[in-house]
Design a protein around this motif. Structure first.
Motif, PDB file in Angstrom:
ATOM      1  N   ASN A   1       0.185   0.239   0.528  1.00  0.00           N
ATOM      2  CA  ASN A   1      -0.678  -0.815  -0.207  1.00  0.00           C
ATOM      3  C   ASN A   1      -0.725  -0.696  -1.879  1.00  0.00           C
ATOM      4  O   ASN A   1      -1.371   0.879  -1.666  1.00  0.00           O
ATOM      5  CB  ASN A   1      -1.720  -0.912   0.403  1.00  0.00           C
ATOM      6  CG  ASN A   1      -2.721  -2.492   0.174  1.00  0.00           C
ATOM      7  OD1 ASN A   1      -2.488  -3.022  -0.407  1.00  0.00           O
ATOM      8  ND2 ASN A   1      -3.610  -2.105  -0.292  1.00  0.00           N
TER       9      ASN A   1
ATOM     10  N   LYS B   1      -5.097  -6.806  -2.168  1.00  0.00           N
ATOM     11  CA  LYS B   1      -6.516  -7.096  -0.859  1.00  0.00           C
ATOM     12  C   LYS B   1      -5.822  -8.436  -0.094  1.00  0.00           C
ATOM     13  O   LYS B   1      -5.818  -8.043   1.129  1.00  0.00           O
ATOM     14  CB  LYS B   1      -7.380  -6.924  -1.787  1.00  0.00           C
ATOM     15  CG  LYS B   1      -8.558  -7.380  -0.635  1.00  0.00           C
ATOM     16  CD  LYS B   1     -10.382  -7.863  -1.496  1.00  0.00           C
ATOM     17  CE  LYS B   1     -11.280  -7.951  -0.717  1.00  0.00           C
ATOM     18  NZ  LYS B   1     -11.901  -7.631  -1.323  1.00  0.00           N
TER      19      LYS B   1
ATOM     20  N   ILE C   1      -2.897  -8.068   1.335  1.00  0.00           N
ATOM     21  CA  ILE C   1      -2.573  -7.516   2.575  1.00  0.00           C
ATOM     22  C   ILE C   1      -3.297  -7.932   4.216  1.00  0.00           C
ATOM     23  O   ILE C   1      -2.357  -7.078   5.147  1.00  0.00           O
ATOM     24  CB  ILE C   1      -2.732  -5.624   2.876  1.00  0.00           C
ATOM     25  CG1 ILE C   1      -1.928  -4.736   3.879  1.00  0.00           C
ATOM     26  CG2 ILE C   1      -3.944  -5.543   2.523  1.00  0.00           C
ATOM     27  CD1 ILE C   1      -2.422  -3.359   3.213  1.00  0.00           C
TER      28      ILE C   1
ATOM     29  N   VAL D   1      -1.609   2.275   8.146  1.00  0.00           N
ATOM     30  CA  VAL D   1      -1.875   2.454   5.895  1.00  0.00           C
ATOM     31  C   VAL D   1      -2.036   2.988   5.266  1.00  0.00           C
ATOM     32  O   VAL D   1      -2.966   3.422   5.702  1.00  0.00           O
ATOM     33  CB  VAL D   1      -2.677   0.469   5.505  1.00  0.00           C
ATOM     34  CG1 VAL D   1      -2.886   0.330   4.377  1.00  0.00           C
ATOM     35  CG2 VAL D   1      -2.404  -0.758   6.836  1.00  0.00           C
TER      36      VAL D   1
ATOM     37  N   ASP E   1      -2.940   3.252   1.395  1.00  0.00           N
ATOM     38  CA  ASP E   1      -3.525   3.204   0.345  1.00  0.00           C
ATOM     39  C   ASP E   1      -3.199   3.944  -1.044  1.00  0.00           C
ATOM     40  O   ASP E   1      -3.793   5.423  -0.686  1.00  0.00           O
ATOM     41  CB  ASP E   1      -4.966   2.770   0.677  1.00  0.00           C
ATOM     42  CG  ASP E   1      -5.153   1.509  -0.511  1.00  0.00           C
ATOM     43  OD1 ASP E   1      -5.066   0.431  -1.274  1.00  0.00           O
ATOM     44  OD2 ASP E   1      -5.840   2.047  -1.995  1.00  0.00           O
TER      45      ASP E   1
ATOM     46  N   SER F   1      -5.909   1.985  -4.739  1.00  0.00           N
ATOM     47  CA  SER F   1      -6.195   0.782  -4.740  1.00  0.00           C
ATOM     48  C   SER F   1      -7.727   0.460  -5.322  1.00  0.00           C
ATOM     49  O   SER F   1      -8.736   1.036  -5.138  1.00  0.00           O
ATOM     50  CB  SER F   1      -6.189  -0.216  -3.873  1.00  0.00           C
ATOM     51  OG  SER F   1      -4.905  -0.344  -3.268  1.00  0.00           O
TER      52      SER F   1
ATOM     53  N   SER G   1      -8.782  -2.671  -0.987  1.00  0.00           N
ATOM     54  CA  SER G   1      -8.414  -3.210  -0.300  1.00  0.00           C
ATOM     55  C   SER G   1      -9.120  -1.899   0.815  1.00  0.00           C
ATOM     56  O   SER G   1      -8.717  -3.475   1.930  1.00  0.00           O
ATOM     57  CB  SER G   1      -7.207  -2.867  -0.618  1.00  0.00           C
ATOM     58  OG  SER G   1      -6.391  -3.538  -1.202  1.00  0.00           O
TER      59      SER G   1
ATOM     60  N   PRO H   1       2.958  -5.345   1.693  1.00  0.00           N
ATOM     61  CA  PRO H   1       1.867  -5.640   1.740  1.00  0.00           C
ATOM     62  C   PRO H   1       1.650  -6.834   1.733  1.00  0.00           C
ATOM     63  O   PRO H   1       1.135  -8.422   2.000  1.00  0.00           O
ATOM     64  CB  PRO H   1       0.969  -4.590   1.677  1.00  0.00           C
ATOM     65  CG  PRO H   1       1.714  -4.319   0.365  1.00  0.00           C
ATOM     66  CD  PRO H   1       3.318  -3.712   0.734  1.00  0.00           C
TER      67      PRO H   1
ATOM     68  N   SER I   1       2.914  -7.086  -5.549  1.00  0.00           N
ATOM     69  CA  SER I   1       3.043  -5.436  -5.902  1.00  0.00           C
ATOM     70  C   SER I   1       3.031  -4.588  -6.731  1.00  0.00           C
ATOM     71  O   SER I   1       2.783  -3.920  -7.423  1.00  0.00           O
ATOM     72  CB  SER I   1       3.573  -4.688  -4.918  1.00  0.00           C
ATOM     73  OG  SER I   1       3.234  -5.455  -3.417  1.00  0.00           O
TER      74      SER I   1
END
Length: 647
Positions: free
Chosen positions: A9, A13, A16, A36, A38, A41, A45, A88, A232
């Motif tokens: 991700n 936000k 996902i 997940v 991340d 971010s 998120s 995501p 994304s």
């Protein structure tokens, strides 16, 4: 464990949130885990996932490690026999995971399997199956020729068009947005993703290694996935073309012979240059289309008015062409610049901006006219009447070309489209309340009952396609509360691609959707949106800075007597004029608000002897960024006038 689902991700936000909700429903009853990763971010998120999906394994990186490295972080802790790599910005039906796992269970020769892809409007997305980049495939892809001949098995071999979209078949490559791979195959081929690929072509490499190890990559359209392509990663820029082709060059160097790779890369670079040229031309025409059109209108108006004034009104000799060539281009440029700075070419279109821009432009041209030598001052009336007639002409033609679909602006007073909500009665009431707080939300015309009994709804889900056509509905909102994702997929297929679709999860602040695979996913959300994020607002803020600085410098001999720190007035004015500062800026360092220059003054009225605490300053900064208009800076400059030299 049967299955590990890995999602990387980065700043999506709300997408996902829907993705994880659909994954959880699809994994119900299975021995599965969701991981997940991340990539740092900044949109909250991580907080959302911890709050709403506490059972999910979350890895939070301190920087953006890229797609390959982040996926490998997930693989390192995954326990599943099968591993699903998925983006995501995707949504799956409830039987999705069972079907993909079932296919791998029954076909041991398959090393990986991928689904049929559709975009957020239900259109088939061709990137679910692809061919390895041979020399011709790469050239046609990098130059964009494959898009021109999209149905040709030769020119568009990249998207494996020789395999029907509804045919289960072995293909060279599957899309990295969703592919399920056997864990033992990943171990046999030396790992999942090659980390020398930061973004793009990592799925090429993985698919290639799977095939070379003796396993098959299988396109399996018996199940479908929505991919809100583009949210994304933005894909319509020259930067994307360069990054993609750099990744393609990495793939070629790794897997092809040196002599072949050298020729391959040279031709790829030629393709990059051609693609970049076409992309630049396309972007320039997109940006300048409306200003050039207005310039032509104004040129035609000036020519006609000059001819009418000379022949019908004054009955004099024609004005020499060389004089017109010295003045007309300047007049047109000043009008178009005035239109630009008054926001006529912003996405949100208002007719009043055209009137204001032309009026201000005409005044500026008349002032310029007074400075010209006598031989170039042939008539003020031509300027005034051309400005008036040009304004009327532009307003009429802008409206006409907008209705013909040639101009793509959004009218400021545009009436929102009509929408229906597929929801239970209770959920519909909650949804109406949420949508009332959303800017540009559609006009709700009623509720669609998910079950067979209509009750107090307009109609039922099974008859939605007929009602939507009859009532000229623009948008359909599906509330996933008493409604399955499979119901959504089936309904979208039945209704067709003429409508916009949104998905709303109970308790969410957003309505997620997308209009096509060529556009970024779009959403309605109650989250904060900052006016200062808008380019037009940033431009207007800079114009106010420049004009006010020039005024302060010119009037400084007088203004110095009214400033508390007169020595700083000239210094601050020059600093703002040359772009080192802005007159009004944030009172605190802000990493999550729209970026602006350091401010001379804070975004609030200064009161001697009182300094707001940090919590108040934070709220005032937020309010300034969220509600900013040009008048905000003007008012603050007037109210804090005596502090222009510092405070």
């Amino acid at each position: 464990m049967k299955l590990s689902v890995i999602i990387v991700n980065y700043n999506v936000k709300y997408f996902i949130e829907v993705c994880l909700h659909s994954v959880q429903k699809a994994a119900r009853g299975m021995d599965a885990e969701v991981i997940v990763v991340d990539n740092n971010s900044q949109d909250g998120s991580g907080e959302m996932i911890r709050e709403k999906f506490p059972e999910i394994t979350l890895i939070e990186n301190k920087d953006n490690k890229g797609f390959s490295k982040a996926n490998n972080q997930g693989v390192a802790i995954a326990k599943g026999e099968y591993i699903l790599f998925i983006n995501p910005d995707t949504v799956m039906p409830e039987d999705f995971l069972q079907k993909l796992c079932g296919y791998l269970d029954e076909h041991p020769e398959a090393g990986s399997v991928g689904p049929k892809l559709i975009d957020g409007r239900g259109n088939y997305a061709p990137d679910g199956k692809k061919s390895f980049p041979s020399l011709s495939v790469a050239i046609f892809k990098t130059t964009g020729i494959n898009k021109i001949f999209s149905k040709s098995p030769y020119f568009n071999k990249y998207y494996a068009v020789h395999v029907d979209k509804d045919q289960t078949a072995e293909v060279d490559m599957l899309s990295g947005c969703c592919m399920m791979v056997r864990r033992k195959v990943i171990d046999e081929i030396g790992g999942a993703f090659d980390e020398s690929y930061f973004m793009y072509c990592e799925d090429f490499d993985l698919s290639y290694r799977i095939q070379k190890s003796g396993y098959k990559n299988v396109y399996y359209p018996e199940t479908t996935l929505i991919h809100y392509k583009g949210e994304s990663t933005r894909k319509a820029t020259i930067s994307h073309v360069r990054i993609f082709n750099d990744a393609l060059s990495t793939f070629v160097r790794k897997h092809y012979s040196k002599s072949h790779a050298r020729l391959f890369i040279m031709l790829i670079n030629v393709g990059i240059v051609l693609r970049a040229i076409f992309s630049v031309l396309k972007q320039v025409l997109k940006v300048l289309r409306m200003p050039l059109f207005d310039a032509l209108i104004l040129l035609g108006t000036l020519i006609l008015m000059t001819q009418f004034w000379v022949e019908e009104v004054k009955n004099i000799l024609p004005i020499p062409l060389d004089l017109l060539l010295k003045t007309f281009p300047v007049y047109i440029l000043l009008w178009v610049l005035s239109l630009y700075f008054n926001g006529v070419y912003d996405q949100s279109y208002r007719a009043v901006r055209v009137v204001r821009g032309m009026a201000i432009g005409t005044v500026i041209i008349l002032a310029y006219y007074g400075l010209l030598p006598p031989e170039l001052r042939y008539s003020r009336a031509i300027i005034i009447f051309s400005g008036f007639i040009g304004t009327v002409g532009m307003l009429g033609l802008h409206g006409l070309l907008y209705r013909l679909g040639i101009f793509k602006f959004i009218p400021y007073d545009h009436i929102p489209g009509k929408a229906v909500v597929v929801a239970t009665s209770e959920t519909y009431t909650q949804t109406m309340g949420t949508l009332r707080e959303v800017n540009y939300a559609p006009e709700l015309i009623g509720r669609i009952e998910p079950k067979d009994e209509k009750g107090n709804a307009i109609t039922t889900l099974k008859d939605l396609n007929k009602f939507a056509y009859t009532a000229e509905v623009d948008e359909i909102i599906y509330c996933i509360n008493g409604l399955s994702y499979q119901d959504v997929f089936d309904s979208m297929q039945l209704c067709g691609t003429e409508y916009e679709y949104k998905i709303h999860v109970a308790g969410s602040m957003s309505f997620v959707g997308s209009n096509s695979s060529q556009t970024a996913g779009d959403l309605y959300t109650l989250d904060k949106r900052y006016n200062l994020s808008d380019f037009a607002k940033q431009r207007n803020k800079r114009i106010i800075d420049v004009l006010s600085s020039l005024i302060f410098i010119i009037l400084s001999p007088v203004l110095l007597f009214f400033c508390k720190k007169p020595g700083g007035l000239i210094r601050n004015s020059l600093s703002v004029l040359f772009g080192k500062q802005t007159w009004i800026g944030y009172s605190l360092r802000q990493d999550k608000l729209p970026m602006i220059r350091k401010g001379v003054l804070p975004p609030y009225n200064i009161l001697d002897g009182y300094v707001p605490d940090e919590q108040i300053k934070q709220e005032l900064d937020n309010t300034y960024a969220r509600k900013y208009t040009s008048g905000t800076d003007v008012k603050l400059l007037i109210d804090n006038f005596k502090y222009l030299g510092g405070f």
